[in-house]
Design an enzyme around this catalytic site. Structure first.
Site, mmCIF file in Angstrom:
data_model
loop_
_atom_site.group_PDB
_atom_site.id
_atom_site.type_symbol
_atom_site.label_atom_id
_atom_site.label_comp_id
_atom_site.label_asym_id
_atom_site.label_seq_id
_atom_site.Cartn_x
_atom_site.Cartn_y
_atom_site.Cartn_z
ATOM 1 N N THR A 143 -6.993 38.554 -11.262
ATOM 2 C CA THR A 143 -7.777 38.852 -9.665
ATOM 3 C C THR A 143 -8.382 40.201 -9.975
ATOM 4 O O THR A 143 -8.209 40.861 -10.717
ATOM 5 C CB THR A 143 -6.177 39.079 -8.934
ATOM 6 O OG1 THR A 143 -5.478 37.951 -8.922
ATOM 7 C CG2 THR A 143 -6.849 39.407 -7.548
ATOM 8 N N PHE A 190 -10.302 43.123 -7.699
ATOM 9 C CA PHE A 190 -9.883 43.937 -6.802
ATOM 10 C C PHE A 190 -11.324 44.727 -6.451
ATOM 11 O O PHE A 190 -11.917 45.009 -7.111
ATOM 12 C CB PHE A 190 -8.961 44.824 -6.852
ATOM 13 C CG PHE A 190 -7.482 44.199 -7.173
ATOM 14 C CD1 PHE A 190 -6.754 43.801 -5.920
ATOM 15 C CD2 PHE A 190 -7.347 43.500 -8.272
ATOM 16 C CE1 PHE A 190 -5.368 43.030 -5.973
ATOM 17 C CE2 PHE A 190 -6.031 43.088 -8.347
ATOM 18 C CZ PHE A 190 -5.442 42.849 -7.393
#
Ligand SMILES: C=C(O[C@@H]1C=C(C(=O)O)C=C[C@H]1O)C(=O)O
Length: 362
Positions: A262, A264
């Protein structure tokens, strides 16, 4: 006996080096405090964090590293040293999508180190709000996942928020099934963020085909709730959520893609200067999606600026059909980037620079 003596001598040398490291760390901290004094004299606010400078320091360390410590380890240690030095200037408040134990917390820690004051916030919109209202200096929000794509909540907030992107963090994501059940057969409900449910879709289908999947605001929220429930409930979350909420790990690494990652974003109120290896995020709108998009992107191609991502979203304002989130390489202060963006702006019905920021180092 001989061995004992050899060890003693080596340990004496380690003690001497520790003394030097400690003295040097304190000298470094005192210099950071001097930097703070100069910044105050120049009328800067008490937000002394400089992501561009920190990225440069980390990159230089990694490039010149000769081992035996791995470059990644050297960077991780210096990440902490800089975090401590900055806290000695003025502690930073950083809001993140919580609750405690979330992947976003791990991302915030990876980016800022352990000496910042982390504030857990319940939704992505509230992370933006915390920074907009100056309750926090910076915020950390998830923006995209390698297997599930973009987190539209985050992108949509940029359409109305004045905040800037100040940095990016990438984190390998491993999901754990947490709960109290003695066996998987006892589970009837699984709680998690919709992204996590999607990232584990295949595993859930194979192992728990009958369960009801219940989406929540975050995985750690799911773990927190499951902690108050019976053995038929389970949560998908990070492994550290098991400890925080007193749950058992019922299954590990249940994500469908093993290289699940992921990305961010770090959001803040100010612009960041160039670090030498930067990215720029743009928010652009055209009136007519199909024809205008080509013209819009032409200036980038002609200037040899590489576009690393384009994402379209409904504008939500009614005036434009679509807005495009575009990531390019380079910093807005670099001449070729500035020139290409000036031309791109002329082709668009709305144009905003969401921020130029250093490419993730760690
Ligand atoms: C010391 C400074 O302030 C902060 C601390 C840094 C460090 O410890 O090296 C680097 C950048 C800033 O975040 C600086 O601006 O140089």
């Amino acid at each position: 006996m001989k061995e004992q003596k050899a060890l003693q001598q080596i340990r004496q040398q380690i003690d001497d080096i520790d003394l030097h490291i400690q003295q040097l760390l304190n000298k470094r901290t005192a210099l950071a405090q001097e930097v703070a004094k100069v910044k105050i004299e120049n009328g800067e606010s008490t937000n002394f964090y400089r992501p561009d400078r920190e990225a440069m320091v980390l990159r230089t360390l990694m490039e010149r590293n000769e081992g035996p410590l791995a470059a990644q380890e050297v960077a991780r240690l210096f990440r902490e040293i800089m975090s401590a030095c900055l806290a000695a200037e003025q502690p930073l408040q950083v809001a993140y999508l919580g609750p405690e134990g979330s992947f976003t917390q791990a991302a915030a820690q990876k980016h800022f180190g352990g000496s910042v004051e982390l504030q857990s916030v319940s939704t992505i919109a509230n992370v933006f709000r915390a920074v907009e209202t100056e309750h926090a200096c910076y915020g950390v929000v998830p923006v995209e996942n390698s297997s599930e794509g973009v987190i539209s909540h985050t992108l949509d907030r940029f359409i109305t928020s004045p905040l800037k992107i100040n940095g990016e963090v990438t984190l390998p994501i491993h999901h754990y099934l947490l709960g109290k059940a003695a066996s998987l057969q006892d589970i009837t409900h699984v709680y998690a963020h919709p992204q996590a449910l999607a990232q584990c879709r295949q595993w859930l289908g194979d192992q728990l085909p009958q369960v009801e999947l219940i989406p929540l605001d975050s995985n750690s929220e799911a773990a927190k709730r499951v902690a108050t429930m019976g053995a038929s409930a389970a949560a998908i979350a990070a492994s550290n959520a098991a400890e925080i909420y007193g749950l058992q790990v019922l299954a590990n690494n249940i994500e469908d893609e093993s290289d699940n990652t992921t990305r961010f974003l770090v959001i803040g109120a100010k612009d960041v200067g160039p670090s030498g290896v930067d990215k720029t995020a743009l928010l652009v709108a055209t009136k007519n999606k199909s024809g205008a998009l080509q013209n819009l992107l032409k200036p980038l191609a002609e200037s040899g600026i590489s576009m690393t991502r384009i994402e379209s979203r409904p504008s939500r304002k009614g005036i434009w059909e679509y807005v495009f989130f575009i990531d390019i390489e380079g910093h807005i202060d670099e001449q070729p980037v500035a020139e290409a963006l000036e031309r791109l702006e002329q082709e668009s019905s709305m144009f905003r620079i969401l921020g130029s920021y250093p490419k993730a180092v760690l």
